[in-house]
Structure formats: C-alpha cells, structure tokens
Design an enzyme around this catalytic site. Structure first.
Site, PDB file in Angstrom:
ATOM      1  N   GLU A   4       0.860  -1.187   0.000  1.00 15.69           N
ATOM      2  CA  GLU A   4       0.000   0.000   0.000  1.00 15.69           C
ATOM      3  C   GLU A   4       0.902   1.246   0.000  1.00 15.69           C
ATOM      4  O   GLU A   4       1.956   1.239   0.654  1.00 15.69           O
ATOM      5  CB  GLU A   4      -0.837  -0.042   1.293  1.00 15.69           C
ATOM      6  CG  GLU A   4      -1.773   1.125   1.515  1.00 15.69           C
ATOM      7  CD  GLU A   4      -2.512   0.996   2.868  1.00 15.69           C
ATOM      8  OE1 GLU A   4      -2.130   0.147   3.714  1.00 15.69           O
ATOM      9  OE2 GLU A   4      -3.481   1.747   3.065  1.00 15.69           O
ATOM     10  N   LYS A  12      -9.567   2.522  -1.890  1.00 18.86           N
ATOM     11  CA  LYS A  12      -9.782   1.821  -0.604  1.00 18.86           C
ATOM     12  C   LYS A  12     -11.111   2.185   0.036  1.00 18.86           C
ATOM     13  O   LYS A  12     -11.391   3.364   0.295  1.00 18.86           O
ATOM     14  CB  LYS A  12      -8.617   2.148   0.333  1.00 18.86           C
ATOM     15  CG  LYS A  12      -8.611   1.398   1.659  1.00 18.86           C
ATOM     16  CD  LYS A  12      -7.327   1.726   2.430  1.00 18.86           C
ATOM     17  CE  LYS A  12      -7.192   0.939   3.723  1.00 18.86           C
ATOM     18  NZ  LYS A  12      -5.907   1.246   4.399  1.00 18.86           N
ATOM     19  N   CYS A  43      -5.257  -3.241   2.328  1.00 17.63           N
ATOM     20  CA  CYS A  43      -4.970  -3.352   3.761  1.00 17.63           C
ATOM     21  C   CYS A  43      -6.201  -3.551   4.639  1.00 17.63           C
ATOM     22  O   CYS A  43      -6.803  -4.606   4.638  1.00 17.63           O
ATOM     23  CB  CYS A  43      -4.133  -2.152   4.210  1.00 17.63           C
ATOM     24  SG  CYS A  43      -3.205  -2.525   5.726  1.00 17.63           S
ATOM     25  N   VAL A  64      -0.029  -2.555  10.566  1.00 23.25           N
ATOM     26  CA  VAL A  64       0.617  -2.248  11.849  1.00 23.25           C
ATOM     27  C   VAL A  64       0.039  -3.100  12.975  1.00 23.25           C
ATOM     28  O   VAL A  64       0.703  -3.335  13.981  1.00 23.25           O
ATOM     29  CB  VAL A  64       0.518  -0.749  12.205  1.00 23.25           C
ATOM     30  CG1 VAL A  64       1.385   0.082  11.280  1.00 23.25           C
ATOM     31  CG2 VAL A  64      -0.921  -0.245  12.160  1.00 23.25           C
TER      32      VAL A  64
END
Ligand code: ACM
Length: 267
Positions: A41, A112, A145, A172
């Site tokens: 990404e 997205k 993501c 993350v």
C-alpha cells in the site's frame, strides 16, 4: 492445468521519495519472472502523512502521473501484471488506491473502501466499489490493507468472481497474516497480501512499525509462502487459479450455493 506465477515484493519505502521508491522497485523487479506481483500500500509515497499539503504534493494522477508511467513501462517490458498501492489525486480529491497495470498499460484503479486510523484525515473514502479484472489466466480482485478486517470485502470480490485477492498493505496491527487464511478458506480464493517493513515516526506522531509477514494463501487456507517480519523479500509461487473456481466442499456442500441470504436479515 495452467500454473500462474504470483507473488509480492515486501520492502520499506522511504517517505516522500517517490522517484527513489519507484526506481528501486524497477531495479529489484527487472530480473524477476512472474505473472502477477503485488506491491505494498502507498508504496511510492510512504504511509504516515502529517498534513493535507503533504498528501496533495505527493499524490499523483493515475494513469497520467510519473509512477503510473514508470510502472506501465516495467509491465510492458516484463510482460507481467502489477498491483500497486498509490496515493491517487483525482478532481481535487485524494484516494488511497490500488492500481492494476499490465503489459498493455494501466487497467483499473480501486479506491480503498475502509480507511484506517489517520487515513481518515487525508483520504476520501473509496468510491469505486470492489473491482475484479480478468487477465485471461486468472481473475484478480483488488482490496487494500484494512479492507481485510471487513469480511464483506473478500466475500464481495469472491462473489464477483475473483480467483486471487490482490492486497497491497501497510499493516501495523498483528492480526491480518493469521486472518487471511480464513478469508481464503471461507471464499475458496487465493490471496496475495503484500505488506511493507520498517517504521515511520513523522511530525511528532506515534511510531508506526510495519509488521512484514507478506504472504500468498491458497483456497484451502494454506500459507504457501510467508515473508519474515523485518526482511525485504521478493517471493514468487506457482498456483493454479482454477482451483478457486470450485466452491464445492464435498458432494453436499457448495460454499456459494449454500448461502442463505434470506436468513441474513441485516444490511
Ligand atoms: C492499514 O489499513 N494500512 C492498516
């Protein structure tokens, strides 16, 4: 059976250095033989924006910007397809997008749907809906993501006919690599999740450590290939995308035909 070579390039982009990141991808992918490669990404810009001005300065038109042009040339020379996460500028708005390029140039751009954390400050929520494109030997579905956290994303792509979920990421949180096998199993599709490595800590904001662990997963939920957390890695694996067309679990159960939407009384 026709095998297709698919994989990812996991690396650590340098924030704000578009030319450097794009040139690095070209250098590293030039010797690679593959059919479909997924990049992280926001691979060309980096992730942790700190101002709207910064997002506007670093976002690009797709397909007329520098990054699109370079990736188009690379795909033309190599004859492969690339799915690249990019900051896309369009009519004064900026989207967190995944663009598909092939040997004949830019094909489609997915914006997205589910924005994560401070992305909500910088990007518009995607307005394209989920997209599937048939490259001949496989149908590629695009998601980015955090879309993984919403099972509707993978389900929608699978219902639209995707064989392979192409999933540029900047993860993350720790959950996705172990969750994607379930997304693949429940939809009987392949997935290529390409994450990045390294960390960013910009403008006094919290340090973001990206977890690596990019992977290719099969419709049986098997991890065919997984990268380590901190290492740069190019991984390519042979798959038969047609396996994803058979949704039959046994002679009584077909995962799609057995769905009972009339019992799912929610929107
Ligand atoms: C994410 O959507 N980049 C976690």
């Amino acid at each position: 059976m026709k095998y297709v070579k698919v994989g990812f390039f996991q690396f650590a982009p340098t924030f704000g250095e578009i030319e450097r990141n794009v040139e690095y991808v070209i250098e590293r992918l030039s010797p690679v033989e593959a059919d479909v490669i997924v990049l992280p990404e926001l691979f060309s810009t980096g992730y942790q924006f700190v101002s709207r001005e910064e997002v506007e300065a670093l976002s690009e038109d797709i397909p007329h910007g520098y990054t699109s042009h370079q990736l188009t040339e690379l795909c033309r020379e190599k004859g492969f397809y690339l799915v690249a996460g990019m900051a896309e500028r369009s009519a004064g708005k900026v989207f967190n997008s995944a663009a598909l390029f092939g040997p004949d140039g830019h094909i489609v751009t997915y914006r997205k749907t589910h924005l994560f954390f401070e992305e909500k400050l910088w990007f518009e929520p995607g307005d394209t809906g989920f997209l599937v494109f048939d490259i001949g030997d496989a149908r590629l579905g695009l998601m980015v993501c955090f879309d993984w956290f919403f099972p509707e994303s993978a389900r929608t792509l699978a219902m639209m006919g995707a064989d392979i979920l192409c999933h540029p990421s900047n993860l993350v949180l720790p959950y996705c690599p172990d969750a994607m096998p379930v997304r693949c199993l429940e939809n009987r599709v392949f997935a290529i999740t390409c994450n990045r490595t390294g960390f960013e800590e910009r403008g006094g904001k919290e340090r973001l450590a990206f977890i690596g662990k990019s992977e290719v997963v099969s419709p049986e939920g098997k991890i065919l290939m997984r990268a380590f957390d901190g290492d740069e890695e190019i991984a390519i694996v042979d798959i038969d995308p047609m396996v994803a067309r058979n949704k039959q679990l046994n002679r009584y159960n077909d995962l799609f035909k057995d769905r009972r939407p009339e019992m799912y009384g929610w929107k």
